[in-house]
Each structure stands twice: as structure tokens, then as C-alpha cells.
Design an enzyme around this catalytic site. Structure first.
Site, PDB file in Angstrom:
ATOM      1  N   THR A  66      -0.036  54.488  26.221  1.00 46.93           N
ATOM      2  CA  THR A  66       0.540  55.492  27.126  1.00 46.93           C
ATOM      3  C   THR A  66      -0.430  55.824  28.255  1.00 46.93           C
ATOM      4  O   THR A  66      -0.043  55.879  29.425  1.00 46.93           O
ATOM      5  CB  THR A  66       0.913  56.764  26.346  1.00 46.93           C
TER       6      THR A  66
ATOM      7  N   GLU B 228     -15.114  58.790  25.879  1.00 48.44           N
ATOM      8  CA  GLU B 228     -15.349  58.531  27.292  1.00 48.44           C
ATOM      9  C   GLU B 228     -14.009  58.190  27.944  1.00 48.44           C
ATOM     10  O   GLU B 228     -13.301  57.300  27.469  1.00 48.44           O
ATOM     11  CB  GLU B 228     -16.341  57.384  27.480  1.00 48.44           C
TER      12      GLU B 228
ATOM     13  N   TYR C 160     -25.780  54.184   9.060  1.00 47.36           N
ATOM     14  CA  TYR C 160     -26.118  55.085  10.170  1.00 47.36           C
ATOM     15  C   TYR C 160     -26.871  56.306   9.650  1.00 47.36           C
ATOM     16  O   TYR C 160     -27.839  56.763  10.259  1.00 47.36           O
ATOM     17  CB  TYR C 160     -24.837  55.502  10.893  1.00 47.36           C
TER      18      TYR C 160
ATOM     19  N   GLN D 187     -22.886  65.260  14.856  1.00 46.93           N
ATOM     20  CA  GLN D 187     -22.614  65.884  16.157  1.00 46.93           C
ATOM     21  C   GLN D 187     -21.352  66.735  16.084  1.00 46.93           C
ATOM     22  O   GLN D 187     -20.386  66.382  15.437  1.00 46.93           O
ATOM     23  CB  GLN D 187     -22.527  64.841  17.267  1.00 46.93           C
TER      24      GLN D 187
END
EC number: 3.5.4.13
Length: 185
Positions: free
Chosen positions: A109, A133, A166, A176
Site C-alpha cells: 500500500t 526508516e 544479539y 530500545q
């Protein structure tokens, strides 16, 4: 390494908190769709954005990022200027299992409107909100709708556990919350 289906995603989200909040149905009427799909999960963008600006005429440097390069915005609709860029975050908080790698792809979309979404892979044992982003590749202002779908996450289970996750390497974006700007350790 196999792509995981809706039943596996649901089980991991409900029993292990892999996705919170978790939307078991795919919601799509009157909105950019989000929620559980056949082989993925459509994530939502929150109402928090950081829009790039050139007011200070600074160079964007990932090693020395200047927070004056972005303007904070909170609202139901974010207007990304023509040929510009914004950062956002997911509504969902993720806890990725040790034997799983997740890949995120933009929604059709938005792509059909010239909006490109980039998200790096969710590494094994990553935990946190996902920074998104958003690029507006058009010569026109573009709307991004908060609390609606922005991208789809695909989950791949490895044939064996990785040696170093990680979490093990103390990844710089671990845990985060909110939108996280570039970091160099």
C-alpha cells in the site's frame, strides 16, 4: 531455515511474549492492514516520528549524529516532506527467540505511493521496539498513518541455535524503547 506460519507466530506471541501487544486477527477495513497474517505479522507504526530537516544545514554523519537534524512530531498522521526521510517506531515490542531471525519488508500500500520502508533484520535474542526508516521518494508530501500497518515481519527458524546472539554480544540497540537514533560504540 524455515519460514514460520501463523500458528507458530501466535503461539510464540501468546506464550512467550514475542510480540506485545499482539493482534491475533488481521485488521484491514478502512486502515492500512496490521496483525497476524498467514506467514507473517504486519506491524504498526506508532504516533512518534523524527522528521529530517535541513534547517541547521548539517551533514548527516552516522558516527556523529546531530539531533538537530531531526524534528520530533507526535500525531495521528505524519506528513513526510517530498524527497525526505523520517524515523518512527513500532507499536509492538519484540522478544526474538535465540533460534529465530526476522526480516521486515514494506507494505505494498505504501510502496505503491512511493513510500519505502526499511528495517534491518531482528537478530536472535533481540528485544525492544523496532526503529523504522521511512523514505518519501516522491516530489509530493506523503501521509503516514499512526497506529496502522507499515511493514510485514517474516520469521525464520534456524536449524540450530546460533553460537552468539544479539543479547550475548550486548547489541547497542538491545532493549530500545521509542525511536533510537544512530549509535557508534
Amino acid at each position: 531455515m524455515g519460514l514460520k506460519a501463523d500458528c507458530w507466530i501466535r503461539q510464540k506471541a501468546v506464550e512467550d511474549g514475542m510480540i506485545e501487544p499482539f493482534c491475533e486477527d488481521q485488521i484491514g477495513k478502512g486502515v492500512v492492514s496490521y496483525g497476524l497474517s498467514s506467514y507473517g505479522y504486519d506491524i504498526r507504526v506508532s504516533d512518534e516520528f523524527k522528521i529530517f530537516t535541513n534547517v541547521n544545514a548539517e551533514v548527516v554523519d552516522p558516527k556523529h549524529f546531530d539531533e538537530r537534524n531531526v524534528v520530533d512530531f507526535k500525531g495521528d498522521v505524519c506528513i513526510v516532506p517530498p524527497n525526505s526521510f523520517a524515523l518512527a517506531r513500532t507499536v509492538e515490542y519484540f522478544r526474538i527467540p535465540r533460534n529465530v531471525l526476522a526480516i521486515c519488508v514494506g507494505k505494498s500500500t505504501y510502496a505503491r505511493c512511493g513510500i519505502i520502508v526499511n528495517v534491518t533484520p531482528f537478530e536472535p535474542e533481540f528485544e525492544g521496539h523496532i526503529t523504522i526508516e521511512i523514505s518519501n521518494t516522491t516530489p509530493l508530501p506523503a501521509k503516514i498513518y499512526a497506529n496502522e500497518g507499515i511493514a510485514q515481519v517474516l520469521f525464520f527458524e534456524g536449524d540450530e541455535d546460533c553460537e552468539v546472539s544479539y543479547k550475548d554480544k550486548r547489541g547497542k540497540y538491545q532493549h530500545q524503547r521509542g525511536i533510537t537514533l544512530p549509535k557508534i560504540l
